[in-house]
Design an enzyme around this catalytic site. Structure first.
Site, PDB file in Angstrom:
ATOM      1  N   ASP A 149       5.106   4.971   2.743  1.00 37.37           N
ATOM      2  CA  ASP A 149       4.539   4.732   4.069  1.00 37.37           C
ATOM      3  C   ASP A 149       4.587   3.256   4.406  1.00 37.37           C
ATOM      4  O   ASP A 149       4.847   2.868   5.529  1.00 37.37           O
ATOM      5  CB  ASP A 149       3.092   5.246   4.125  1.00 37.37           C
ATOM      6  CG  ASP A 149       2.189   4.624   3.069  1.00 37.37           C
ATOM      7  OD1 ASP A 149       2.695   4.235   2.009  1.00 37.37           O
ATOM      8  OD2 ASP A 149       0.968   4.538   3.295  1.00 37.37           O
ATOM      9  N   ARG A 165       0.089  -2.912   1.326  1.00 40.41           N
ATOM     10  CA  ARG A 165      -1.326  -2.724   0.985  1.00 40.41           C
ATOM     11  C   ARG A 165      -1.449  -1.845  -0.268  1.00 40.41           C
ATOM     12  O   ARG A 165      -0.445  -1.434  -0.860  1.00 40.41           O
ATOM     13  CB  ARG A 165      -2.082  -2.130   2.173  1.00 40.41           C
ATOM     14  CG  ARG A 165      -1.674  -0.716   2.507  1.00 40.41           C
ATOM     15  CD  ARG A 165      -2.463  -0.205   3.712  1.00 40.41           C
ATOM     16  NE  ARG A 165      -2.051   1.131   4.077  1.00 40.41           N
ATOM     17  CZ  ARG A 165      -1.848   1.541   5.325  1.00 40.41           C
ATOM     18  NH1 ARG A 165      -1.984   0.694   6.334  1.00 40.41           N
ATOM     19  NH2 ARG A 165      -1.508   2.783   5.577  1.00 40.41           N
ATOM     20  N   ASP A 166      -2.674  -1.514  -0.632  1.00 35.90           N
ATOM     21  CA  ASP A 166      -2.905  -0.714  -1.844  1.00 35.90           C
ATOM     22  C   ASP A 166      -2.629   0.759  -1.547  1.00 35.90           C
ATOM     23  O   ASP A 166      -3.523   1.593  -1.604  1.00 35.90           O
ATOM     24  CB  ASP A 166      -4.344  -0.925  -2.333  1.00 35.90           C
ATOM     25  CG  ASP A 166      -5.361  -0.712  -1.226  1.00 35.90           C
ATOM     26  OD1 ASP A 166      -4.947  -0.429  -0.074  1.00 35.90           O
ATOM     27  OD2 ASP A 166      -6.564  -0.824  -1.500  1.00 35.90           O
ATOM     28  N   GLU A 167      -1.383   1.032  -1.223  1.00 38.11           N
ATOM     29  CA  GLU A 167      -0.997   2.398  -0.894  1.00 38.11           C
ATOM     30  C   GLU A 167       0.449   2.617  -1.358  1.00 38.11           C
ATOM     31  O   GLU A 167       0.676   3.133  -2.421  1.00 38.11           O
ATOM     32  CB  GLU A 167      -1.180   2.654   0.605  1.00 38.11           C
ATOM     33  CG  GLU A 167      -1.251   4.137   0.889  1.00 38.11           C
ATOM     34  CD  GLU A 167      -2.051   4.482   2.140  1.00 38.11           C
ATOM     35  OE1 GLU A 167      -2.682   3.605   2.743  1.00 38.11           O
ATOM     36  OE2 GLU A 167      -2.025   5.676   2.511  1.00 38.11           O
ATOM     37  N   ASP A 220       5.590  10.984   6.737  1.00 39.51           N
ATOM     38  CA  ASP A 220       6.372   9.830   7.155  1.00 39.51           C
ATOM     39  C   ASP A 220       7.852  10.040   6.827  1.00 39.51           C
ATOM     40  O   ASP A 220       8.739   9.754   7.637  1.00 39.51           O
ATOM     41  CB  ASP A 220       5.859   8.554   6.468  1.00 39.51           C
ATOM     42  CG  ASP A 220       4.363   8.331   6.675  1.00 39.51           C
ATOM     43  OD1 ASP A 220       3.600   9.297   6.515  1.00 39.51           O
ATOM     44  OD2 ASP A 220       3.968   7.203   6.979  1.00 39.51           O
ATOM     45  N   TRP A 261       3.158  17.432   7.310  1.00 43.71           N
ATOM     46  CA  TRP A 261       3.385  16.621   6.110  1.00 43.71           C
ATOM     47  C   TRP A 261       4.111  17.513   5.087  1.00 43.71           C
ATOM     48  O   TRP A 261       5.227  17.221   4.677  1.00 43.71           O
ATOM     49  CB  TRP A 261       2.060  16.081   5.581  1.00 43.71           C
ATOM     50  CG  TRP A 261       1.727  14.733   6.167  1.00 43.71           C
ATOM     51  CD1 TRP A 261       1.696  13.547   5.492  1.00 43.71           C
ATOM     52  CD2 TRP A 261       1.401  14.413   7.532  1.00 43.71           C
ATOM     53  NE1 TRP A 261       1.381  12.523   6.356  1.00 43.71           N
ATOM     54  CE2 TRP A 261       1.197  13.018   7.603  1.00 43.71           C
ATOM     55  CE3 TRP A 261       1.282  15.149   8.703  1.00 43.71           C
ATOM     56  CZ2 TRP A 261       0.872  12.368   8.802  1.00 43.71           C
ATOM     57  CZ3 TRP A 261       0.959  14.503   9.889  1.00 43.71           C
ATOM     58  CH2 TRP A 261       0.761  13.145   9.926  1.00 43.71           C
ATOM     59  N   GLU A 280       2.800   0.077  12.022  1.00 47.71           N
ATOM     60  CA  GLU A 280       2.110   1.363  11.899  1.00 47.71           C
ATOM     61  C   GLU A 280       1.424   1.742  13.217  1.00 47.71           C
ATOM     62  O   GLU A 280       1.432   2.899  13.625  1.00 47.71           O
ATOM     63  CB  GLU A 280       1.060   1.272  10.787  1.00 47.71           C
ATOM     64  CG  GLU A 280       0.274   2.529  10.555  1.00 47.71           C
ATOM     65  CD  GLU A 280      -0.605   2.441   9.315  1.00 47.71           C
ATOM     66  OE1 GLU A 280      -0.927   1.311   8.885  1.00 47.71           O
ATOM     67  OE2 GLU A 280      -0.961   3.501   8.759  1.00 47.71           O
ATOM     68  N   HIS A 287       5.990  -0.089   8.580  1.00 49.76           N
ATOM     69  CA  HIS A 287       5.791   1.359   8.478  1.00 49.76           C
ATOM     70  C   HIS A 287       6.969   1.989   9.203  1.00 49.76           C
ATOM     71  O   HIS A 287       7.108   1.812  10.398  1.00 49.76           O
ATOM     72  CB  HIS A 287       4.496   1.694   9.230  1.00 49.76           C
ATOM     73  CG  HIS A 287       3.508   2.467   8.452  1.00 49.76           C
ATOM     74  ND1 HIS A 287       2.853   1.936   7.378  1.00 49.76           N
ATOM     75  CD2 HIS A 287       3.031   3.739   8.597  1.00 49.76           C
ATOM     76  CE1 HIS A 287       2.009   2.860   6.899  1.00 49.76           C
ATOM     77  NE2 HIS A 287       2.122   3.959   7.616  1.00 49.76           N
TER      78      HIS A 287
HETATM   79  C1  BGC Z   1      -0.343   6.363   5.653  1.00 46.68           C
HETATM   80  C2  BGC Z   1       0.402   7.197   6.644  1.00 46.68           C
HETATM   81  C3  BGC Z   1       0.209   8.600   6.199  1.00 46.68           C
HETATM   82  C4  BGC Z   1      -1.244   8.845   6.442  1.00 46.68           C
HETATM   83  C5  BGC Z   1      -1.688  10.228   6.320  1.00 46.68           C
HETATM   84  C6  BGC Z   1      -1.786   6.627   5.842  1.00 46.68           C
HETATM   85  O1  BGC Z   1      -2.586   5.865   5.074  1.00 46.68           O
HETATM   86  O2  BGC Z   1      -0.036   5.023   5.751  1.00 46.68           O
HETATM   87  O3  BGC Z   1       1.550   6.751   7.109  1.00 46.68           O
HETATM   88  O4  BGC Z   1       1.053   9.552   6.701  1.00 46.68           O
HETATM   89  O5  BGC Z   1      -2.054   7.982   5.697  1.00 46.68           O
HETATM   90  O6  BGC Z   1      -2.477  10.418   7.335  1.00 46.68           O
END
Ligand code: BGC
Length: 895
Positions: free
Chosen positions: A463, A467-469, A476, A528, A739, A760
């Site tokens: 995504d 960041r911490d993701e 996505d 998703w 984003e 994003h």
């Molecule tokens: C992500 C999105 C993802 C979403 C789900 C976010 O934190 O960055 O792109 O699809 O969470 O809702």
């Protein structure tokens, strides 16, 4: 003498791949011929050990009558492990001429049988001072080669990330191995050709181990060790000698282990490297490792060990900073000029103990100060402690950052421009597309889309990269894949990810929100989870390869069956958690979910995925299930109409996304479609030519508008510079896709810190429309075997150039509006494909090609005419069309 050649030989999309474990590899090639209408009538493939096609022939396909030049499966004798197979191809054209044999290419098999692993998993002992085992490990072994070396291969993998060194040199330039997979189920190994690094006599193999996705911090709640607590390595080196014998060196308890200067490394947080602890020569012969304890045998993980499938990650470009800034708060900040993903490499000359820190950020705040709020807990900080005594160069090992700005301390400002560079890192996918047009901002948008793809395709589709993701969010990936497939050859990348998706699916077919799955992410959301179906289908459409459908079919079916079991009626999905039209602008205050009802979205995607599943079943020859799912699809569509469309044919929820999905997925009766399209258009106009769609509606918005004759409105949306629009961020100086449409607001303030990525790719899905509608490159048969060229010129651009290097070769369209209202359109159609070209001119005499009237045009197979223009059926070749659109022509826009 033939006038055509066979080039660009591929094995599973890759050139000369090393270490593949596919026992039925697919071979493809590209034909080169100037002749218009070139068609292949037959081919012959020869496969040999090495490249001796005379004495060591393994398989000769014979002359096969076929016009297929893509994905021909190897069906010769069973492939042997660790063997190089050369292959070459020749083809016959439709006039009976035969080409020369192509230049040979090759593939090399890896360890095809798991018993061939002789190595043992090893790990390094923890030290009492580092109970968390933060410091990265170094493991090593010396060995002696006696004999002349013909070739040497290392097969290696790890729990955590690893870097392999042989005799002091990196084994190759690949990074972030073994990549990110569903570690508990599938773990990749890599193959390295280290022939040039090994010599007769004393040698050393060394390996560094870091946390990575496996052991490090992952996801947004500060979790770590999601897959396991200890790093480990599995390494096996085969040295083939000139007398035919082989020496095998494997990781085992005799290896030595230590920690070293890399004190900490985390994907999100950066690295700490104390160069004073450098261990000179640790991966070279002659190093005294007596003080290093022995490595510890580690239990083999339960995962299946598979050969690396996708392209590796590498540094693909090095950027020089464009400026050094002193911020109002007094920080020294490097500006890379581009929001990029990778790391900074630097060279310094300082006294021992000097601490250098590099903090990475995507944007500066409105006052021009360094801003890291949107990184949440990700520290993105590199700390380097100098060794002293001369020049020293550093770049991280197991951490990457998403950044444009780098705040530096510990280095004199005047040294920064010259000694600091940004290394751009991602999966090294082959670029395949280009798009530019007369509007510079739109061209810049395309550029931003590609940068978004580069930054977010680091082994998995993420995504965001900062960041911490940084996770493989399915939604996505699903919305972006078609655009991604124009920009780069994405098949091996997604094939690997889809195998992880299938591996991580629950027994009931539920798809995790992120792939590879992690415990806190959840699963089962509409749009998703549909990545399970939409992604394989898109790959099939764009590359014409049925393998991905065959492989993914059980996973695709499981997802559809999951949806079927959810609703309180078999044909509606009106239960459970869904993200909905994520970030839709018609959301209620403080909500991330747009106004379109979630059950409408869920049922629409249920219908769409079921339709694609039925088509998939038909493609792979499962006639019975094709029929079953076709019938299921019909019932879902009826249920959709009964629930979400009024008896008189109006979509009951008047949102842009509801209209878009109903039209895109053909959910409405034919008679109701034009009216719905008109209502969509009116909704946009009433909203000041602005969209309100979120993640779910936006990717299809312009495609739907064009399909129903509103290309002019689609252009106005595209060219809109006010928020919300694609160009708003471009005008604000964005170099990637944001984003949020208003990640940085007009007044320079930010969207809230909690979820605000400046890299994003999701909204970059407009790229599909740019290539397909503005550039006019589309397909009518999978893999672009039949191409549709129909740019919709609009009134707002004067030219556009699009090219796409398809699996059959390059398709290019360049159109230009000339003085006096005439148009010129240059086309390239690759050999062995055909195209339908739409020319918006109803008078045959108004069209010329390379200066000749249409009647005398070479390569024209047929010309159909309707009230809007001519549809020309042509074969391969380069063409230059000129035409003056008829008076009813409104810039190529269907009414
Ligand atoms: C992500 C999105 C993802 C979403 C789900 C976010 O934190 O960055 O792109 O699809 O969470 O809702």
């Amino acid at each position: 003498m033939s006038f055509f050649t066979v080039t660009n030989l591929r094995v599973n999309y890759r050139k000369n791949p090393l270490g593949i474990d596919d026992i039925r590899p697919r071979l493809s090639w590209v034909l080169v011929s100037e002749r218009r209408g070139f068609v292949q009538s037959a081919y012959q493939i020869e496969v040999a050990y090495g490249d001796d096609f005379i004495a060591a022939l393994v398989w000769d396909s014979g002359k096969i009558e076929s016009d297929r030049n893509i994905h021909i499966e190897y069906t010769g004798p069973t492939l042997k492990s660790r063997t190089r197979y050369g292959f070459r191809i020749r083809v016959w054209d439709d006039q009976g001429m035969v080409s020369e044999w192509s230049e040979p290419s090759y593939w090399e098999t890896a360890l095809l049988v798991s018993e061939e692993w002789q190595a043992t998993w090893i790990t390094a002992p923890s030290s009492p001072e580092d109970t968390d085992h933060e410091a990265c490990d170094y493991v090593r072994s010396d060995f002696t080669v006696s004999g002349q070396i013909v070739s040497a291969r290392v097969y290696a993998t790890s729990l955590g990330l690893y870097r392999l060194f042989v005799n002091g040199e990196p084994a190759d330039e690949t990074l972030f191995n073994p990549g990110f997979t569903s570690y508990t189920k599938r773990l990749q190994y890599q193959t390295y050709d280290v022939t040039a690094l090994i010599s007769e006599g004393a040698n050393t193999i060394g390996c560094m181990l870091g946390n990575g996705w496996y052991k490090g911090y992952l996801a947004w709640e500060g979790q770590k060790e999601l897959f396991g607590a200890s790093r480990a390595a599995l390494i096996q080196l085969h040295v083939t000698l000139s007398d035919g014998s082989e020496q095998v060196i494997v990781s085992d308890g005799s290896w030595r282990a230590s920690t070293g200067p890399l004190l900490r490394s985390e994907l999100y947080h950066g690295e700490t490297y104390d160069a004073r602890l450098t261990i000179d020569g640790w991966s070279s012969p002659g190093f005294d490792d007596q003080a290093w304890p022995n490595a510890i045998i580690h239990q083999a993980p339960g995962a299946t060990i598979v050969a690396q499938e996708n392209e590796p990650s590498k540094v693909t470009e090095v950027l020089k900073p464009v400026a050094v800034i002193t911020t109002p708060q007094g920080d020294t900040v490097l500006d890379m000029g581009q929001n990029m993903v990778g790391w900074v490499k630097f060279t310094v000359n300082s006294v021992a103990g000097t601490v250098i820190t590099l903090q990475h950020a995507e944007v500066l705040d409105r006052d021009g100060n360094f801003y890291t709020g949107n990184l949440r807990s990700a520290k993105q900080t590199v700390t380097y402690i100098c060794r002293g005594g001369g020049e020293e160069t550093y770049e991280p090992y197991f951490s990457f950052q998403g950044f444009r700005y780098v705040k530096v301390t510990g280095v004199p400002k005047e040294q920064l421009m010259e000694h600091f560079v940004g290394c751009v890192i991602h999966t090294a996918l082959e670029p395949t597309g280009s798009f530019a047009c007369s509007d510079e901002l739109v061209t810049k948008l395309q550029n931003n889309i590609v940068w978004g793809q580069r930054g977010n395709f680091l082994d998995i589709p993420t995504d965001c990269p900062q960041r911490d993701e940084r996770l493989g969010w399915t939604g996505d990936a699903q919305v972006f894949i078609r655009t991604a497939a124009y920009n780069m050859n994405v098949v091996p990348f997604f094939e690997k990810w889809l195998k992880d998706l299938a591996a991580d699916q629950e027994p009931d077919g539920r798809v995790p929100h992120v792939i590879p799955d992690i415990p806190i992410a959840g699963h089962g959301s509409s749009a998703w989870g549909d990545a399970a179906v939409i992604c394989p289908w898109t790959l099939y459409e764009c590359y014409g390869d049925t393998r991905v459908l065959e492989t993914q079919y059980p996973s695709m079916k499981a997802w559809v069956e999951y949806m079927r079991a959810q609703g309180d009626n078999e044909y509606l999905w009106n239960t459970g958690f869904h993200f909905g039209d994520w970030l839709g602008l018609d959301a209620k205050e403080n909500s991330y979910t747009g106004a379109t009802p979630k059950d409408l979205i869920a049922t629409a995607f249920y219908a769409y995925s079921t339709q694609l599943l039925a088509k998939t079943a038909a493609v792979i020859g499962n006639v019975e299930e094709a029929e079953q799912y076709r019938a299921l699809h019909e019932r879902i569509v009826s249920a959709f109409r009964a629930e979400f469309v009024t008896p008189s044919g109006r979509v009951a929820s008047p949102t842009q996304t509801a209209y878009v999905l109903a039209l895109m997925f053909d959910l409405l009766e034919e008679k109701d479609r034009p009216r719905t399209a008109k209502m969509l258009a009116e909704n946009i106009e009433e909203n000041g030519t602005r969209l309100t769609t979120g993640f779910v509606g936006t990717p299809y918005l312009n495609l739907v508008l064009s399909r129903f004759g509103y290309t002019d409105l689609a252009y106005r949306l595209l060219l809109q510079q006010e928020y919300p629009s694609w160009l708003f961020s471009v005008v604000q100086g964005a170099t990637t896709i944001w984003e949020h449409w208003d990640g940085i607001k007009q007044d320079g303030t930010f969207w809230s810190d909690d979820m605000n990525s400046y890299n994003h790719y999701a909204y970059g899905a407009i790229g599909d429309w740019l290539y397909r509608v503005v550039g006019g490159i589309d397909l009518t048969e999978p893999g672009y075997k039949k191409i549709r060229i129909q740019p919709e010129f609009g009134e707002r651009l004067t030219w556009a150039d699009a090219s796409y290097n398809s699996i059959h070769g390059t398709i290019a369209v360049a159109w230009k509006r000339m003085e006096g209202g005439a148009f010129e359109m240059n086309l390239t159609i690759p050999p062995n494909t055909t195209a339908e070209v739409f020319i918006p001119e109803i008078h045959r005499e108004g069209i010329s090609e390379s200066g000749m009237p249409l009647d005398q045009m070479i390569g024209l197979v047929r010309a159909d005419v309707n009230g809007e223009g001519h549809l020309l059926h042509i074969g391969s070749g380069s063409y230059r069309f000129s035409f003056i659109p008829n008076t009813s022509f409104r810039g190529g826009i269907k009414k």
